[in-house]
Design an enzyme around this catalytic site. Structure first.
Site: not given
Ligand SMILES: Nc1ncnc2c1ncn2[C@@H]1O[C@H](COP(=O)(O)OP(=O)(O)O)[C@@H](O)[C@H]1O
Ligand SMILES: [Mg+2]
Length: 329
Positions: A34, A37, A146
């Site tokens: 959804m 990042v 989650d």
């Molecule tokens: N604050 C952050 N700093 C660095 N990497 C991040 C951060 N937040 C998320 N990520 C990276 O981005 C990826 C995608 O995040 P997200 O869209 O929440 O999908 P999911 O939680 O399903 O993996 C995460 O798995 C992580 O590796």
């Protein structure tokens, strides 16, 4: 309106170098069901951030929008060493975004995929950090909903005594609970169902103990190399969470003391009432079961003291999930 979707669904490279709400996008870090990042530059404060752009259809869902605003404020208000600090949450061109600390490292999903199950000492260290984050959130009246390896970010720690520093992220951003209660359109991606608590599935009200369940699933996987329930399809998996006993962890990890099985049985109990009250209590019990001792060779930590607290007789403080959500001030 075309810009709305191009922010999210355009090819990732199209956004690189572009400015979104005061942030210059540098590169894509990852994407989930959804959101995408990005690593980005906060142009006002001249610092690197992680900028999360949520799928545009979420901005159109009023329930999600309300919760997004409420929970990102609540999460931003928690100042905890193991919760990713949220700098800003807002909306631009019909896209909800959230700017947070950029964590240099790996998420636990990638770590487990790359390195396989963790040795107990590492699993327990990471688990204790995430447990303290979850319990702190619950004390603020916030349920994560989650908990999964993808929402646990593991960075390099400060020294050899603290080899890794873990962060919990993505409060209240789950689409899973929305879809399970019928808020999203049929057929939309809902993410993994490996860590969903029975009461989330049946649409009952949830409290911090649904995170105890999800967290126990994650710790189980960190040690076993696979989540407690593995089924061929989603329906079977949902059924298993609700009605099947998890296979004992020692079936996958015969090197661990048999006592750990009882700890997971309680962490993964179907009824929230039968679970540990807090995530730290679960970790404390797990540590005691793996080491076979109440305290190791070190001075008692917060986790150790929980063992004493949870095993002591007598009146107990109400658990965090039972404390009032709103306080004065
Ligand atoms: N604050 C952050 N700093 C660095 N990497 C991040 C951060 N937040 C998320 N990520 C990276 O981005 C990826 C995608 O995040 P997200 O869209 O929440 O999908 P999911 O939680 O399903 O993996 C995460 O798995 C992580 O590796
Ligand atoms: Mg996430």
């Amino acid at each position: 309106m075309a810009r709305d979707t191009s922010l999210f669904s355009g090819r990732p490279s199209e956004l690189i170098g572009r400015q979104v709400a005061g942030y210059r996008i540098e590169r894509e870090i990852g994407r989930g069901g959804m959101a995408v990042v990005y690593r980005a530059r906060d142009l006002r404060l001249e610092r690197t951030v992680a900028l999360k752009l949520l799928a545009p259809e979420l901005a159109r869902n009023d329930t999600f929008r309300r919760r997004f605003t409420h929970e990102s404020r609540a999460a931003a208000a928690i100042d905890h060493p193991h919760i990713v600090p949220v700098f800003e949450a807002g909306e631009t061109d019909g896209v909800l975004y959230i700017a947070m600390r950029y964590v240099e490292g790996s998420d636990l999903r990638h770590l487990l995929d790359r390195r396989g199950p963790l040795v107990p000492a590492v699993a327990l260290r990471i688990a204790a950090q995430i447990a303290s984050a979850l319990d702190a959130a619950h004390e603020h009246g916030l349920v994560h909903r989650d908990v999964k390896p993808g929402n646990i970010l593991v960075a390099r720690g400060t020294d050899s005594d603290h080899p890794e520093h873990s962060y919990l992220t993505d409060f209240g951003l789950t689409k899973k609970s929305l879809s399970l209660t019928g808020f999203t359109t049929v057929g939309q991606f809902v993410g993994t169902l490996d860590y969903v608590a029975p009461e989330q599935i049946s649409g009952k009200p949830v409290d911090g103990r649904c995170d105890v369940y999800g967290f126990a699933c994650v710790v189980y996987e960190a040690l076993a190399g696979h989540p407690p329930f593995r089924r061929d399809d989603d329906m079977a998996l949902l059924w298993a969470h609700q009605y099947d006993d998890p296979p004992p962890l020692t079936a996958s990890r015969p090197d661990l003391a048999p006592d750990v099985d009882a700890v997971f049985a309680r962490g993964l109990a179907k009824s929230p009432d039968a679970r540990y009250d807090t995530c730290l209590a679960f970790v404390a019990a797990l540590r005691a079961a793996t080491t076979g001792a109440r305290f190791g060779t070190h001075a008692p930590t917060e986790v150790d003291l929980k063992v004493v607290e949870t095993s002591a007789e007598g009146p107990k403080r109400p658990p965090p999930w039972a404390r009032p959500v709103f306080r004065g001030g």
